[in-house]
Every structure is written in structure tokens, then in C-alpha cells.
Design an enzyme around this catalytic site. Structure first.
Site, mmCIF file in Angstrom:
data_model
loop_
_atom_site.group_PDB
_atom_site.id
_atom_site.type_symbol
_atom_site.label_atom_id
_atom_site.label_comp_id
_atom_site.label_asym_id
_atom_site.label_seq_id
_atom_site.Cartn_x
_atom_site.Cartn_y
_atom_site.Cartn_z
ATOM 1 N N ASN A 1 2.109 3.904 10.413
ATOM 2 C CA ASN A 1 1.363 4.393 11.574
ATOM 3 C C ASN A 1 1.813 3.629 12.806
ATOM 4 O O ASN A 1 2.426 2.560 12.701
ATOM 5 C CB ASN A 1 -0.149 4.219 11.365
ATOM 6 C CG ASN A 1 -0.543 2.769 11.140
ATOM 7 O OD1 ASN A 1 -0.504 2.277 10.001
ATOM 8 N ND2 ASN A 1 -0.887 2.069 12.196
ATOM 9 N N HIS B 1 -3.399 0.705 -4.081
ATOM 10 C CA HIS B 1 -2.929 -0.356 -4.970
ATOM 11 C C HIS B 1 -3.484 -0.075 -6.371
ATOM 12 O O HIS B 1 -4.691 -0.154 -6.593
ATOM 13 C CB HIS B 1 -3.424 -1.731 -4.493
ATOM 14 C CG HIS B 1 -2.828 -2.177 -3.200
ATOM 15 N ND1 HIS B 1 -1.994 -3.269 -3.106
ATOM 16 C CD2 HIS B 1 -2.928 -1.676 -1.956
ATOM 17 C CE1 HIS B 1 -1.630 -3.428 -1.841
ATOM 18 N NE2 HIS B 1 -2.189 -2.464 -1.126
ATOM 19 N N MET C 1 -1.410 -6.873 7.236
ATOM 20 C CA MET C 1 -2.437 -7.791 6.746
ATOM 21 C C MET C 1 -2.027 -8.499 5.455
ATOM 22 O O MET C 1 -2.877 -8.878 4.650
ATOM 23 C CB MET C 1 -3.748 -7.028 6.537
ATOM 24 C CG MET C 1 -4.234 -6.303 7.775
ATOM 25 S SD MET C 1 -5.685 -5.269 7.458
ATOM 26 C CE MET C 1 -5.794 -4.354 9.015
ATOM 27 N N SER C 2 -0.733 -8.683 5.250
ATOM 28 C CA SER C 2 -0.267 -9.319 4.007
ATOM 29 C C SER C 2 1.080 -9.971 4.268
ATOM 30 O O SER C 2 1.436 -10.275 5.404
ATOM 31 C CB SER C 2 -0.140 -8.266 2.898
ATOM 32 O OG SER C 2 0.869 -7.322 3.227
ATOM 33 N N TYR D 1 -8.276 -10.813 3.444
ATOM 34 C CA TYR D 1 -9.472 -10.168 3.977
ATOM 35 C C TYR D 1 -10.404 -9.658 2.879
ATOM 36 O O TYR D 1 -11.575 -9.360 3.145
ATOM 37 C CB TYR D 1 -9.120 -9.036 4.943
ATOM 38 C CG TYR D 1 -8.506 -7.791 4.332
ATOM 39 C CD1 TYR D 1 -9.255 -6.886 3.582
ATOM 40 C CD2 TYR D 1 -7.167 -7.487 4.559
ATOM 41 C CE1 TYR D 1 -8.691 -5.735 3.056
ATOM 42 C CE2 TYR D 1 -6.591 -6.337 4.036
ATOM 43 C CZ TYR D 1 -7.360 -5.465 3.292
ATOM 44 O OH TYR D 1 -6.804 -4.330 2.773
ATOM 45 N N GLU D 2 -9.917 -9.548 1.650
ATOM 46 C CA GLU D 2 -10.782 -9.160 0.533
ATOM 47 C C GLU D 2 -11.662 -10.319 0.066
ATOM 48 O O GLU D 2 -12.486 -10.152 -0.828
ATOM 49 C CB GLU D 2 -9.936 -8.681 -0.645
ATOM 50 C CG GLU D 2 -9.165 -7.398 -0.396
ATOM 51 C CD GLU D 2 -8.295 -7.038 -1.585
ATOM 52 O OE1 GLU D 2 -8.795 -6.324 -2.480
ATOM 53 O OE2 GLU D 2 -7.127 -7.476 -1.627
ATOM 54 N N ALA E 1 2.906 -1.943 3.911
ATOM 55 C CA ALA E 1 2.689 -0.903 4.907
ATOM 56 C C ALA E 1 2.310 -1.598 6.209
ATOM 57 O O ALA E 1 1.519 -2.544 6.205
ATOM 58 C CB ALA E 1 1.575 0.037 4.461
ATOM 59 N N HIS F 1 -6.395 5.150 7.320
ATOM 60 C CA HIS F 1 -5.656 4.625 6.168
ATOM 61 C C HIS F 1 -4.940 5.723 5.384
ATOM 62 O O HIS F 1 -3.987 5.456 4.660
ATOM 63 C CB HIS F 1 -6.606 3.858 5.244
ATOM 64 C CG HIS F 1 -5.904 3.056 4.192
ATOM 65 N ND1 HIS F 1 -5.215 1.888 4.465
ATOM 66 C CD2 HIS F 1 -5.755 3.255 2.851
ATOM 67 C CE1 HIS F 1 -4.696 1.414 3.359
ATOM 68 N NE2 HIS F 1 -5.003 2.221 2.365
ATOM 69 N N HIS G 1 -5.380 -9.535 -0.899
ATOM 70 C CA HIS G 1 -5.419 -9.817 0.533
ATOM 71 C C HIS G 1 -6.468 -10.885 0.863
ATOM 72 O O HIS G 1 -7.536 -10.941 0.238
ATOM 73 C CB HIS G 1 -5.742 -8.551 1.314
ATOM 74 C CG HIS G 1 -4.756 -7.445 1.136
ATOM 75 N ND1 HIS G 1 -4.776 -6.604 0.045
ATOM 76 C CD2 HIS G 1 -3.715 -7.044 1.914
ATOM 77 C CE1 HIS G 1 -3.790 -5.720 0.163
ATOM 78 N NE2 HIS G 1 -3.131 -5.964 1.275
ATOM 79 N N SER H 1 0.822 -1.205 0.000
ATOM 80 C CA SER H 1 0.000 0.000 0.000
ATOM 81 C C SER H 1 0.860 1.262 0.000
ATOM 82 O O SER H 1 1.754 1.423 0.838
ATOM 83 C CB SER H 1 -0.910 0.024 1.230
ATOM 84 O OG SER H 1 -1.832 -1.027 1.196
#
Length: 263
Positions: free
Chosen positions: A226, A62, A202-203, A86-87, A114, A238, A84, A31
Site C-alpha cells: 500500500n 500469518h 512494523m517488523s 505490537y502484539e 509487507a 489491511h 510482532h 504478511s
């Protein structure tokens, strides 16, 4: 190493559309890090939605394009966007870029992401070399009943050495894979810190595990965009990803270029 049939079908389509038969390296851009593609010499790209059998990416930051070109004279492919879990993508889809890199006979894979910092000694904008993975006791490999070991430390040592040689300071630590898409709670972050985790995202972890399984050398870099929940008294957003990536995009590109050349 046998790969899914659709990987060879995708490669065949790409080769028929100006991609090379072989590459030196493959890069997966996380990201906000898609600006790396502007540093590629003689770039050519195809949007994911034009590649038969290719999934689409839906995450902000992306672009969803597959690039080819050269970096320091080395032919590469670069994925500007990933898929991902989660997608809704199965794990077998999240590792598609790894399989395609292998099909193009890449000698190295460079993965970026990220991430939120759990280690309170880290700062927004830091680059961290991943030398280990924490999985929160969940399955992250698409392969069933096939035990294997992975060890990121040797290649992390090389990445740190290359960064030092070009005068760039980078952190080093453990990456925790969280399925998402929600950010972690303050209580979870406190627990993860006690367990020795440095950043969370998350990746990446499924990609590194699969690269290890198919014997594709892989290095991974997290950009701290962050501080994780509870580290600072502010709401996570985000939009921070873009700002942090913008602040380090030149350093990130410089480091990846050197890794392509020297790793």
C-alpha cells in the site's frame, strides 16, 4: 554464539519430530507471503501452537506454521508468520526465528515483510531490497549495553545483482520500523520522507539487527502492499496486503528461491 536455553529445547523438539539437524537457509515470511511455502519440495510443517515454548501469531495473513523441506536441493526452514512487538511480545520473542535459524546452523537468513511506500516513486506491488534501517530513535534490540555495528549494503548489492541476473526489477531503499499497530499519520509520513525513508513497516528491523549481532548473514525484502498515509487519497486497509501479495507471489517465490541457491 550462545543462545537462550529455550532455543535449544525448541530445536530438540523439532529434530525429534522430523526436522533436520542443520539447514542451509531460513526464511521469515511476512504478511500475505505465506504462499512461498507451496514452492518447498518435500514439505513438512508443525503449527506454532504445537511447538512447546513457541509463541502464537495473531495477525491476519500469518498462518502460524514452521516448515522444513528443500529448495533447489537445499534444506531450509521457513517461518510462516512472525511475532510482532505490537502484539505484546517482548523484543526477545520477536527475534526467536533468528535465534532458531542460528541454532539450525543456517548460513543465511532471508526476511520478508509487507510495507507501506513513503517514496512516491514506488508503486503497490514493488519488491524492495532493504539496504538500511531507520529506527525513529527507539530501542529495537533485546540486548542491553552491547554496542555493535550492522551494515546491510553488501548483501543488498548481492540481492540486486541476483535479481538482475534473473531479469527481475527490484527497488532498493531504507526501511523504517514503526512499533504499530496503528498506521502512521500524514504528518509523520511527510517527515519520514524528508528524512530519506522509502518504506515503513512494523517488523523486520529487530530481526535484522539481531542477525547482525550473532553473525548470521541476512537479506531482507519488502513487498509494497500500500501507499503510506497521505500519499494517495484513500483509506488504508489491511486487505490490500493480500491483494498485493497475490499479484507478486510468483515473483517473490522465484527471487527467494534464487537467493537460497546463490546468496
Amino acid at each position: 554464539m550462545e543462545l537462550p536455553d529455550k532455543i535449544y529445547q525448541i530445536k530438540s523438539y523439532l529434530v525429534d519430530n522430523e526436522f533436520p539437524e542443520d539447514v542451509e537457509a531460513a526464511v521469515i515470511l511476512g504478511s500475505g507471503l505465506g504462499d512461498f511455502s507451496t514452492t518447498i519440495d518435500e514439505p513438512f510443517s508443525i503449527p506454532y501452537n504445537q511447538i512447546p515454548g513457541f509463541p502464537h501469531t495473531t495477525v491476519v495473513g500469518h498462518s502460524g506454521e514452521l516448515f522444513t523441506g528443500t529448495v533447489k536441493g537445499h534444506r531450509i526452514i521457513a517461518f510462516s508468520g512472525r511475532f510482532h512487538h505490537y502484539e505484546g511480545h517482548p523484543l526477545s520473542t520477536t527475534v526467536l526465528p533468528v535465534h532458531l535459524a542460528k541454532a539450525f546452523n543456517a548460513k543465511k537468513l532471508i526476511v520478508s515483510n509487507a510495507a507501506g511506500a513513503i517514496n512516491t516513486r514506488f508503486n503497490v506491488g514493488d519488491l524492495m531490497v532493504i539496504d538500511d534501517i531507520f529506527r525513529v530513535f527507539q530501542k529495537i534490540s533485546p540486548i542491553e549495553d552491547q554496542p555493535f555495528r550492522y551494515n546491510l549494503e553488501p548483501i543488498a548489492d548481492k540481492v540486486r545483482a541476483i535479481a538482475s541476473q534473473i531479469g527481475m526489477e527490484v527497488q532498493r531503499g531504507t526501511y523504517l520500523f514503526s512499533k504499530g499497530p496503528n498506521y502512521e499519520s500524514k504528518a509523520e509520513i511527510r517527515a519520514f520522507r524528508m528524512m530519506g525513508v522509502d518504506v515503513v513497516g512494523m517488523s523486520t528491523a529487530p530481526e535484522l539487527i539481531e542477525a547482525s549481532r550473532i553473525n548470521l548473514p541476512a537479506a531482507a525484502i519488502s513487498l509494497v502492499t500500500n501507499m503510506a498515509a497521505g500519499v494517495l487519497k484513500q483509506k488504508l486497509d489491511h486487505s490490500e496486503v493480500k491483494a498485493a501479495a497475490e499479484s507478486r507471489k510468483e515473483d517473490f517465490a522465484k527471487l527467494v528461491n534464487e537467493l537460497i541457491d546463490r546468496l
